[in-house]
Design a protein around this motif. Structure first.
Motif, PDB file in Angstrom:
ATOM      1  N   SER A  42      48.252 -87.378 100.594  1.00 27.64           N
ATOM      2  CA  SER A  42      47.336 -87.479 101.734  1.00 27.64           C
ATOM      3  C   SER A  42      47.042 -86.108 102.334  1.00 27.64           C
ATOM      4  O   SER A  42      45.908 -85.830 102.753  1.00 27.64           O
ATOM      5  CB  SER A  42      47.929 -88.401 102.804  1.00 27.64           C
ATOM      6  N   LYS A  68      43.352 -84.267 102.417  1.00 32.83           N
ATOM      7  CA  LYS A  68      42.805 -83.878 103.720  1.00 32.83           C
ATOM      8  C   LYS A  68      42.376 -82.417 103.718  1.00 32.83           C
ATOM      9  O   LYS A  68      41.300 -82.071 104.219  1.00 32.83           O
ATOM     10  CB  LYS A  68      43.848 -84.120 104.808  1.00 32.83           C
ATOM     11  N   LYS A 112      43.581 -95.479 102.691  1.00 34.39           N
ATOM     12  CA  LYS A 112      44.610 -95.741 103.696  1.00 34.39           C
ATOM     13  C   LYS A 112      44.597 -94.658 104.762  1.00 34.39           C
ATOM     14  O   LYS A 112      44.727 -94.947 105.964  1.00 34.39           O
ATOM     15  CB  LYS A 112      45.995 -95.810 103.023  1.00 34.39           C
ATOM     16  N   GLU A 113      44.425 -93.397 104.328  1.00 36.16           N
ATOM     17  CA  GLU A 113      44.378 -92.299 105.279  1.00 36.16           C
ATOM     18  C   GLU A 113      43.099 -92.327 106.121  1.00 36.16           C
ATOM     19  O   GLU A 113      43.125 -92.074 107.325  1.00 36.16           O
ATOM     20  CB  GLU A 113      44.504 -90.958 104.534  1.00 36.16           C
ATOM     21  N   ILE A 172      45.282 -94.563  98.357  1.00 34.52           N
ATOM     22  CA  ILE A 172      45.926 -93.615  99.274  1.00 34.52           C
ATOM     23  C   ILE A 172      44.862 -92.972 100.167  1.00 34.52           C
ATOM     24  O   ILE A 172      45.049 -92.826 101.379  1.00 34.52           O
ATOM     25  CB  ILE A 172      46.707 -92.542  98.501  1.00 34.52           C
ATOM     26  N   ARG A 173      43.750 -92.599  99.566  1.00 44.07           N
ATOM     27  CA  ARG A 173      42.666 -91.958 100.324  1.00 44.07           C
ATOM     28  C   ARG A 173      42.107 -92.914 101.361  1.00 44.07           C
ATOM     29  O   ARG A 173      41.894 -92.535 102.530  1.00 44.07           O
ATOM     30  CB  ARG A 173      41.559 -91.523  99.365  1.00 44.07           C
TER      31      ARG A 173
END
Length: 228
Positions: free
Chosen positions: A192, A196, A224-225, A221-222
């Motif tokens: 993450s 970012k 979720k962030e 994952i992307r």
């Protein structure tokens, strides 16, 4: 493909069918399972049976022998290639091989007795354990012709176990349970955090030659962030 479907009431149903792999079957593989190119030339491809197979496995948990490393990752990848949404996150997985390894004794004493046919005296003393471990390794190298006497091979091919996030092990969980990269220039860094600070890395991986499951996990994952 063969699967045994076991219903809650104990009913068992087994189904098997051959699949055309859309590529030549290596002679080494034929020597193991006896299936030739001629045997599968008129058989359906996985893409042709994927939807039907997914329907038959709907609501099922999955079990196998070494399935966490082979059967399940392969099945997930093939469903993705076929464009069939078979959500692995909703399944429970049982790996009989892992149960076997956890239940049967895997201590140094057991290995010493099996490989060296000796009883380990003074077990758990540092010197006795170190000497016994080296004897076991030498005996393993003598016993298995395919076990190469090379540190790189012994380390990478026979001694590497990771807490994988994706099936290919491109991402693993660190000691804090955070997804981190397990390869390349960002190895060890939180996924993450990298996405970012370097958004283009996501595009590079999505356009790259990575397994579809790895790309799917990366996207999760992307998202979720982004939604967090």
């Amino acid at each position: 493909i063969s699967f045994l479907k076991v219903y809650p009431n104990g009913k068992e149903e087994i189904k098997s069918r051959r699949i055309n792999p859309e590529m030549p079957i290596p002679p080494q593989s034929t020597a193991i399972h006896g299936i030739t190119d001629e045997d599968v030339k008129d058989c359906p491809t996985f893409r042709q049976v994927a939807r039907s197979l997914a329907d038959q496995l709907e609501g099922c948990d999955l079990a196998g022998f070494n399935s966490s490393r082979f059967d399940v990752p392969m099945l997930a990848e093939e469903f993705l290639r076929a464009g069939v949404d078979f959500d692995m996150s909703k399944r429970k997985f049982v790996d009989v091989q892992i149960i076997f390894h956890k239940k049967e004794q895997r201590t140094l004493e057991a290995a010493y007795a099996f490989y060296c046919d000796k009883k380990l005296d003074n077990a758990h003393s540092a010197e006795a354990d170190a000497m016994a471990t080296y004897e076991v390794l030498k005996s393993q190298l003598d016993r298995y012709p395919d076990l190469v006497n090379d540190i790189d091979v012994l380390s990478k091919e026979y001694s590497s176990f990771n807490n994988n996030v994706d099936f290919a092990g491109r991402f693993i969980y660190n000691e804090e349970g955070v997804e981190v990269f397990n390869f390349g220039k960002h190895k060890g860094k939180p996924v993450s955090e990298v996405l970012k600070n370097e958004p283009s890395y996501y595009s590079w991986m999505m356009d790259g030659d990575f397994p579809m499951n790895t790309k799917q996990v990366l996207t999760k994952i992307r998202l979720k962030e982004l939604n967090g």
